[in-house]
Enzyme design. Structure first.
Site, PDB file in Angstrom:
ATOM      1  N   HIS A   1      57.127  16.197  52.832  1.00 18.76           N
ATOM      2  CA  HIS A   1      57.441  17.291  51.902  1.00 18.76           C
ATOM      3  C   HIS A   1      57.257  16.857  50.449  1.00 18.76           C
ATOM      4  O   HIS A   1      58.036  17.222  49.571  1.00 18.76           O
ATOM      5  CB  HIS A   1      58.860  17.818  52.144  1.00 18.76           C
TER       6      HIS A   1
ATOM      7  N   ASP B   1      52.968  15.161  62.408  1.00 12.87           N
ATOM      8  CA  ASP B   1      54.321  15.516  61.999  1.00 12.87           C
ATOM      9  C   ASP B   1      55.029  16.180  63.167  1.00 12.87           C
ATOM     10  O   ASP B   1      54.396  16.763  64.052  1.00 12.87           O
ATOM     11  CB  ASP B   1      54.321  16.459  60.794  1.00 12.87           C
ATOM     12  N   GLY B   2      56.346  16.073  63.166  1.00  9.24           N
ATOM     13  CA  GLY B   2      57.192  16.722  64.151  1.00  9.24           C
ATOM     14  C   GLY B   2      58.270  17.505  63.438  1.00  9.24           C
ATOM     15  O   GLY B   2      58.621  17.202  62.297  1.00  9.24           O
TER      16      GLY B   2
ATOM     17  N   GLU C   1      57.934  13.704  66.593  1.00 11.08           N
ATOM     18  CA  GLU C   1      57.170  12.800  65.728  1.00 11.08           C
ATOM     19  C   GLU C   1      56.343  11.835  66.577  1.00 11.08           C
ATOM     20  O   GLU C   1      55.152  11.629  66.324  1.00 11.08           O
ATOM     21  CB  GLU C   1      58.107  11.998  64.815  1.00 11.08           C
TER      22      GLU C   1
ATOM     23  N   ASP D   1      55.113  10.696  58.433  1.00 14.39           N
ATOM     24  CA  ASP D   1      56.300  10.626  57.584  1.00 14.39           C
ATOM     25  C   ASP D   1      57.526  10.183  58.384  1.00 14.39           C
ATOM     26  O   ASP D   1      58.642  10.213  57.897  1.00 14.39           O
ATOM     27  CB  ASP D   1      56.565  11.952  56.878  1.00 14.39           C
TER      28      ASP D   1
ATOM     29  N   ASP E   1      52.987  19.693  59.038  1.00 16.13           N
ATOM     30  CA  ASP E   1      54.320  20.286  59.034  1.00 16.13           C
ATOM     31  C   ASP E   1      54.238  21.785  59.335  1.00 16.13           C
ATOM     32  O   ASP E   1      55.012  22.308  60.140  1.00 16.13           O
ATOM     33  CB  ASP E   1      55.012  20.048  57.687  1.00 16.13           C
TER      34      ASP E   1
END
Length: 172
Positions: free
Chosen positions: A129, A13-14, A51, A74, A139
């Site tokens: 999320h 994740d970024g 990301e 994501d 995250d």
């Protein structure tokens, strides 16, 4: 994928607080009982760069050649670029999109291709999320890195940013 080797699961994740702005990445690597977490932050970057960098760094950590890797992200930007073949079309066109505009983040996409081609990689998009445990962990790692004290300079972003003449280096 080679069924004789275990599958390495790479969760990434970024995060950016504003886009562009301070950013971070989070990575969880899993293979059997082995697990490794990585994270880092930058003073000025974009969410898409974080990301993509998370995927690159996760793949670079893998020392096996032709490892079977399943990436969970994501980021529609990253997943669609690979799964829908955009990336390979950009490369063939000399890093131009179909509208002939320059592809963003060329430095990272070129770095990605080097490590991607060393392994057998598949991508799985996950909703961000939405309670996916590993995505939520990534995250949290990315946000903590973004908010850290020792943020690095994203030289690739700074070199290619359209208005790089007004960059206030005292903030970096």
């Amino acid at each position: 994928m080679d069924s004789s080797r275990p599958v390495i699961c790479l969760y990434t994740d970024g995060a950016c607080s504003v886009n562009p702005g301070p950013g971070g990445y989070g990575i969880v690597l899993r293979c059997g009982s082995y697990e490794k977490e990585l994270s880092g932050g930058f003073s000025l970057t974009t969410n898409n760069r974080m990301e993509l960098l998370a995927v690159i760094l996760g793949l670079e950590v893998i020392k096996w050649e032709k490892a079977s890797v399943r990436v969970f992200s994501d980021s529609s930007y990253v997943v669609k670029a690979v799964n829908e073949g955009w990336l390979f079309s950009w490369e063939k066109r000399g890093w131009k999109k179909s509208d002939r505009k320059k592809v963003e983040n060329i430095d990272l996409w070129q770095r990605f291709l080097l490590v991607y081609r060393r392994h057998e990689v598949t991508f799985q998009w996950v909703e961000g999320h939405a309670g996916h445990p590993e995505n939520e962990r990534c995250d949290r790692l990315a946000v903590a890195a973004r908010e850290g004290r020792d943020l690095r300079s994203d030289d690739g972003y700074l070199a290619n940013k359209p208005d790089n003449t007004d960059t206030d280096l005292t903030l970096l």
